[in-house]
Design a protein around this motif. Structure first.
Motif, PDB file in Angstrom:
ATOM      1  N   TYR A  45      -3.359   5.498  -6.199  1.00  0.00           N
ATOM      2  CA  TYR A  45      -4.638   5.512  -5.615  1.00  0.00           C
ATOM      3  C   TYR A  45      -5.002   6.187  -4.313  1.00  0.00           C
ATOM      4  O   TYR A  45      -4.382   5.487  -3.414  1.00  0.00           O
ATOM      5  CB  TYR A  45      -5.150   4.012  -5.730  1.00  0.00           C
ATOM      6  CG  TYR A  45      -6.865   3.889  -5.606  1.00  0.00           C
ATOM      7  CD1 TYR A  45      -7.561   4.380  -6.578  1.00  0.00           C
ATOM      8  CD2 TYR A  45      -7.652   3.735  -4.474  1.00  0.00           C
ATOM      9  CE1 TYR A  45      -9.082   4.575  -6.510  1.00  0.00           C
ATOM     10  CE2 TYR A  45      -8.764   3.631  -4.212  1.00  0.00           C
ATOM     11  CZ  TYR A  45      -9.568   4.154  -5.305  1.00  0.00           C
ATOM     12  OH  TYR A  45     -10.860   4.194  -5.262  1.00  0.00           O
ATOM     13  N   ASN A  46      -5.474   7.241  -4.154  1.00  0.00           N
ATOM     14  CA  ASN A  46      -5.654   8.129  -2.967  1.00  0.00           C
ATOM     15  C   ASN A  46      -4.170   8.339  -2.302  1.00  0.00           C
ATOM     16  O   ASN A  46      -3.988   7.898  -1.274  1.00  0.00           O
ATOM     17  CB  ASN A  46      -6.520   7.470  -1.932  1.00  0.00           C
ATOM     18  CG  ASN A  46      -8.035   7.407  -2.235  1.00  0.00           C
ATOM     19  OD1 ASN A  46      -8.194   8.132  -3.376  1.00  0.00           O
ATOM     20  ND2 ASN A  46      -8.789   6.684  -1.664  1.00  0.00           N
ATOM     21  N   GLU A  47      -3.276   8.985  -3.042  1.00  0.00           N
ATOM     22  CA  GLU A  47      -1.948   9.324  -2.520  1.00  0.00           C
ATOM     23  C   GLU A  47      -1.592  10.837  -2.447  1.00  0.00           C
ATOM     24  O   GLU A  47      -0.688  11.280  -2.821  1.00  0.00           O
ATOM     25  CB  GLU A  47      -0.840   8.656  -3.465  1.00  0.00           C
ATOM     26  CG  GLU A  47      -0.799   7.119  -3.587  1.00  0.00           C
ATOM     27  CD  GLU A  47      -0.738   6.575  -2.327  1.00  0.00           C
ATOM     28  OE1 GLU A  47      -0.458   7.037  -1.275  1.00  0.00           O
ATOM     29  OE2 GLU A  47      -0.584   4.930  -2.357  1.00  0.00           O
TER      30      GLU A  47
ATOM     31  N   SER B 236      15.480  -0.594   1.993  1.00  0.00           N
ATOM     32  CA  SER B 236      14.578  -0.944   3.472  1.00  0.00           C
ATOM     33  C   SER B 236      13.001  -0.226   2.998  1.00  0.00           C
ATOM     34  O   SER B 236      12.996   0.691   2.215  1.00  0.00           O
ATOM     35  CB  SER B 236      15.023   0.085   4.585  1.00  0.00           C
ATOM     36  OG  SER B 236      15.523   1.393   3.819  1.00  0.00           O
ATOM     37  N   PHE B 237      12.405  -1.083   3.281  1.00  0.00           N
ATOM     38  CA  PHE B 237      10.762  -0.624   3.013  1.00  0.00           C
ATOM     39  C   PHE B 237      10.234  -0.292   4.026  1.00  0.00           C
ATOM     40  O   PHE B 237      10.335  -0.945   5.261  1.00  0.00           O
ATOM     41  CB  PHE B 237      10.054  -2.026   2.559  1.00  0.00           C
ATOM     42  CG  PHE B 237       8.704  -1.900   2.379  1.00  0.00           C
ATOM     43  CD1 PHE B 237       8.287  -1.932   0.875  1.00  0.00           C
ATOM     44  CD2 PHE B 237       7.686  -1.985   3.082  1.00  0.00           C
ATOM     45  CE1 PHE B 237       6.797  -1.808   0.595  1.00  0.00           C
ATOM     46  CE2 PHE B 237       6.218  -1.570   2.939  1.00  0.00           C
ATOM     47  CZ  PHE B 237       5.690  -1.583   1.509  1.00  0.00           C
ATOM     48  N   VAL B 238       9.646   0.831   4.035  1.00  0.00           N
ATOM     49  CA  VAL B 238       8.918   1.704   5.389  1.00  0.00           C
ATOM     50  C   VAL B 238       7.593   1.899   5.069  1.00  0.00           C
ATOM     51  O   VAL B 238       7.124   2.383   3.909  1.00  0.00           O
ATOM     52  CB  VAL B 238       9.824   3.017   5.487  1.00  0.00           C
ATOM     53  CG1 VAL B 238       9.041   3.697   6.633  1.00  0.00           C
ATOM     54  CG2 VAL B 238      11.150   2.860   5.678  1.00  0.00           C
ATOM     55  N   ASP B 239       6.973   1.236   5.972  1.00  0.00           N
ATOM     56  CA  ASP B 239       5.244   1.229   5.915  1.00  0.00           C
ATOM     57  C   ASP B 239       4.930   2.623   5.719  1.00  0.00           C
ATOM     58  O   ASP B 239       5.558   3.559   6.377  1.00  0.00           O
ATOM     59  CB  ASP B 239       4.778   0.637   7.051  1.00  0.00           C
ATOM     60  CG  ASP B 239       3.216   0.184   6.525  1.00  0.00           C
ATOM     61  OD1 ASP B 239       2.747  -0.006   5.428  1.00  0.00           O
ATOM     62  OD2 ASP B 239       2.521  -0.014   7.396  1.00  0.00           O
ATOM     63  N   ARG B 240       3.822   2.800   4.936  1.00  0.00           N
ATOM     64  CA  ARG B 240       3.164   4.102   4.647  1.00  0.00           C
ATOM     65  C   ARG B 240       3.107   4.779   5.856  1.00  0.00           C
ATOM     66  O   ARG B 240       2.468   4.169   7.097  1.00  0.00           O
ATOM     67  CB  ARG B 240       2.306   4.088   3.755  1.00  0.00           C
ATOM     68  CG  ARG B 240       0.973   3.186   4.388  1.00  0.00           C
ATOM     69  CD  ARG B 240      -0.336   3.691   3.315  1.00  0.00           C
ATOM     70  NE  ARG B 240      -0.293   3.075   1.969  1.00  0.00           N
ATOM     71  CZ  ARG B 240      -0.447   3.710   1.115  1.00  0.00           C
ATOM     72  NH1 ARG B 240      -0.570   5.021   1.202  1.00  0.00           N
ATOM     73  NH2 ARG B 240      -0.531   3.299  -0.236  1.00  0.00           N
ATOM     74  N   VAL B 241       3.172   6.352   6.012  1.00  0.00           N
ATOM     75  CA  VAL B 241       2.600   6.971   6.797  1.00  0.00           C
ATOM     76  C   VAL B 241       1.221   7.603   6.806  1.00  0.00           C
ATOM     77  O   VAL B 241       0.117   7.377   7.601  1.00  0.00           O
ATOM     78  CB  VAL B 241       3.518   8.352   7.223  1.00  0.00           C
ATOM     79  CG1 VAL B 241       2.960   9.142   8.578  1.00  0.00           C
ATOM     80  CG2 VAL B 241       4.864   7.588   7.678  1.00  0.00           C
ATOM     81  N   TYR B 242       0.938   8.073   5.471  1.00  0.00           N
ATOM     82  CA  TYR B 242      -0.324   8.611   5.059  1.00  0.00           C
ATOM     83  C   TYR B 242      -0.998   7.464   4.167  1.00  0.00           C
ATOM     84  O   TYR B 242      -0.468   6.869   3.431  1.00  0.00           O
ATOM     85  CB  TYR B 242      -0.138   9.943   4.130  1.00  0.00           C
ATOM     86  CG  TYR B 242       0.629  11.172   4.951  1.00  0.00           C
ATOM     87  CD1 TYR B 242      -0.035  11.677   5.837  1.00  0.00           C
ATOM     88  CD2 TYR B 242       1.951  11.323   4.487  1.00  0.00           C
ATOM     89  CE1 TYR B 242       0.632  12.779   6.306  1.00  0.00           C
ATOM     90  CE2 TYR B 242       2.650  12.259   5.046  1.00  0.00           C
ATOM     91  CZ  TYR B 242       2.097  12.982   6.139  1.00  0.00           C
ATOM     92  OH  TYR B 242       2.579  14.055   6.485  1.00  0.00           O
ATOM     93  N   GLY B 243      -2.259   7.401   4.535  1.00  0.00           N
ATOM     94  CA  GLY B 243      -3.275   6.704   3.594  1.00  0.00           C
ATOM     95  C   GLY B 243      -3.198   5.392   4.038  1.00  0.00           C
ATOM     96  O   GLY B 243      -2.597   4.826   5.092  1.00  0.00           O
ATOM     97  N   GLU B 244      -3.803   4.459   3.258  1.00  0.00           N
ATOM     98  CA  GLU B 244      -3.741   3.002   3.744  1.00  0.00           C
ATOM     99  C   GLU B 244      -3.407   2.013   2.566  1.00  0.00           C
ATOM    100  O   GLU B 244      -3.632   2.443   1.202  1.00  0.00           O
ATOM    101  CB  GLU B 244      -5.154   2.627   4.399  1.00  0.00           C
ATOM    102  CG  GLU B 244      -6.281   3.122   3.806  1.00  0.00           C
ATOM    103  CD  GLU B 244      -7.533   2.645   4.656  1.00  0.00           C
ATOM    104  OE1 GLU B 244      -8.555   2.103   4.245  1.00  0.00           O
ATOM    105  OE2 GLU B 244      -7.496   3.259   5.788  1.00  0.00           O
ATOM    106  N   SER B 245      -3.001   0.958   2.852  1.00  0.00           N
ATOM    107  CA  SER B 245      -2.624  -0.268   1.942  1.00  0.00           C
ATOM    108  C   SER B 245      -3.808  -0.720   1.552  1.00  0.00           C
ATOM    109  O   SER B 245      -5.166  -0.911   1.848  1.00  0.00           O
ATOM    110  CB  SER B 245      -1.628  -1.186   2.711  1.00  0.00           C
ATOM    111  OG  SER B 245      -1.905  -2.309   1.910  1.00  0.00           O
ATOM    112  N   LYS B 246      -3.646  -1.188   0.232  1.00  0.00           N
ATOM    113  CA  LYS B 246      -4.943  -1.549  -0.529  1.00  0.00           C
ATOM    114  C   LYS B 246      -5.002  -3.028  -0.670  1.00  0.00           C
ATOM    115  O   LYS B 246      -5.568  -3.859  -1.284  1.00  0.00           O
ATOM    116  CB  LYS B 246      -4.780  -1.120  -1.952  1.00  0.00           C
ATOM    117  CG  LYS B 246      -5.316   0.510  -2.146  1.00  0.00           C
ATOM    118  CD  LYS B 246      -4.399   1.295  -2.209  1.00  0.00           C
ATOM    119  CE  LYS B 246      -4.816   2.665  -1.771  1.00  0.00           C
ATOM    120  NZ  LYS B 246      -3.473   3.484  -1.600  1.00  0.00           N
ATOM    121  N   LEU B 247      -4.001  -3.750   0.118  1.00  0.00           N
ATOM    122  CA  LEU B 247      -3.798  -5.263   0.383  1.00  0.00           C
ATOM    123  C   LEU B 247      -4.772  -5.692   1.282  1.00  0.00           C
ATOM    124  O   LEU B 247      -4.732  -5.386   2.341  1.00  0.00           O
ATOM    125  CB  LEU B 247      -2.318  -5.429   0.771  1.00  0.00           C
ATOM    126  CG  LEU B 247      -1.951  -6.996   0.784  1.00  0.00           C
ATOM    127  CD1 LEU B 247      -1.498  -7.590  -0.541  1.00  0.00           C
ATOM    128  CD2 LEU B 247      -0.959  -7.485   1.771  1.00  0.00           C
TER     129      LEU B 247
END
Ligand code: GDD
Ligand code: MN
Length: 239
Positions: free
Chosen positions: A13-15, A209-220
């Motif tokens: 979703y928006n990726e 390792s979970f790396v937070d997204r650089v592009y776009g935003e979380s839907k949480l």
């Protein structure tokens, strides 16, 4: 390698920015390790044009490698998996995020682990060994840790990362689990692994390792957190 085939379910979703990179990395690691695979993109009518990007990628990599199973509107992550699995032709299914938080380099390790123990599912874990989380603020870390901790205490599921969603399943196991899961929101991941234990499926773990997204935003957001709490209580009451 043998006759095993791996179907990767990629809900988007928006990726738009992330999809070409994750696709390239997936193909690279699968090709290097010599495993048969397909990537199933489940786009929920992203307004940013993710589906158009996916179509371009399909032209580049071929429609045997990139399979498009879009839906008209945003119907949520849980049902995206249910939709995707219907179209999976592999005997194993890998579930992961498309935003590069889950690095495809771990997939060969998942596969190796699965073969070692002949596991029904292999779960990526941020909470043992070299696993970890990078780029989250304190609030998000506390929420994730807290959710895991409370669930560990209440349900004793026998897996260290309950809310993570980077996992490999035997297809029939995933099928059975999605059919029996009642929750729809983010709590879905947790219910899956708790039901897995309930049914006596074997679970292997690989530190990721979970790396937070650089592009776009979380839907949480807040509503997902409330949904999680409700779902947890439901599971506590019913399992
Ligand atoms: N098709 C579809 N429909 N895809 C969706 C939807 C939807 O309604 N909502 C989110 N996605 C996709 C995103 O595009 C991304 O590829 C993936 O699902 C995860 O969404 P994010 O919004 O990036 O989730 P997150 O980073 O906040 O949460 C991650 O960590 C949680 C806690 O560890 C995810 O891995 C969650 O599944 C996990 O519970
Ligand atoms: Mn994310």
């Amino acid at each position: 390698m043998g006759k095993d085939k791996y179907s990767v379910l990629l809900p988007t979703y928006n990726e738009r920015e992330n999809l070409p990179i994750i696709t390239w990395l997936l193909c690279k690691y699968f090709d290097e390790s010599g495993h048969d695979y397909e990537i199933i993109v489940i786009d929920d009518g992203s307004p940013d044009g993710t589906l158009e990007v996916a179509k371009k990628l399909q032209e580049i990599y071929g429609d045997d490698k990139i399979v498009l199973r879009p839906r008209a509107k945003k119907l949520g992550l849980g049902t995206a998996y249910i939709h995707g699995i219907k179209h999976a032709t592999g005997n194993f299914v890998i579930i992961m995020d498309a935003d590069l938080s889950h690095h495809p380099k771990f997939i060969p390790q998942f596969i190796k682990k699965q073969k070692e123990g002949n596991y029904d599912l292999v779960s990526g874990t941020r909470y043992i060994g070299d696993g970890g989380v990078y780029g989250w603020d304190l609030k998000r870390k506390i929420i994730s840790r807290g959710a895991n901790y409370v669930t560990q205490v209440l349900l004793r599921p026998g897996a260290s990362d309950l809310t993570g969603s980077f996992r490999l399943y035997r297809k029939e196991v995933l099928q059975k689990l999605v059919e029996s899961c009642v929750s729809k929101g983010y709590v879905f991941q947790m219910e899956m692994i708790i039901r897995a234990r309930q049914y006596g499926y074997s679970i292997g773990e690989v530190p990721i390792s979970f790396v937070d997204r650089v592009y776009g935003e979380s839907k949480l957001g807040g509503s997902e957190i409330i949904g999680f709490a409700k779902g947890l209580l439901y599971l506590f009451a019913t399992t």
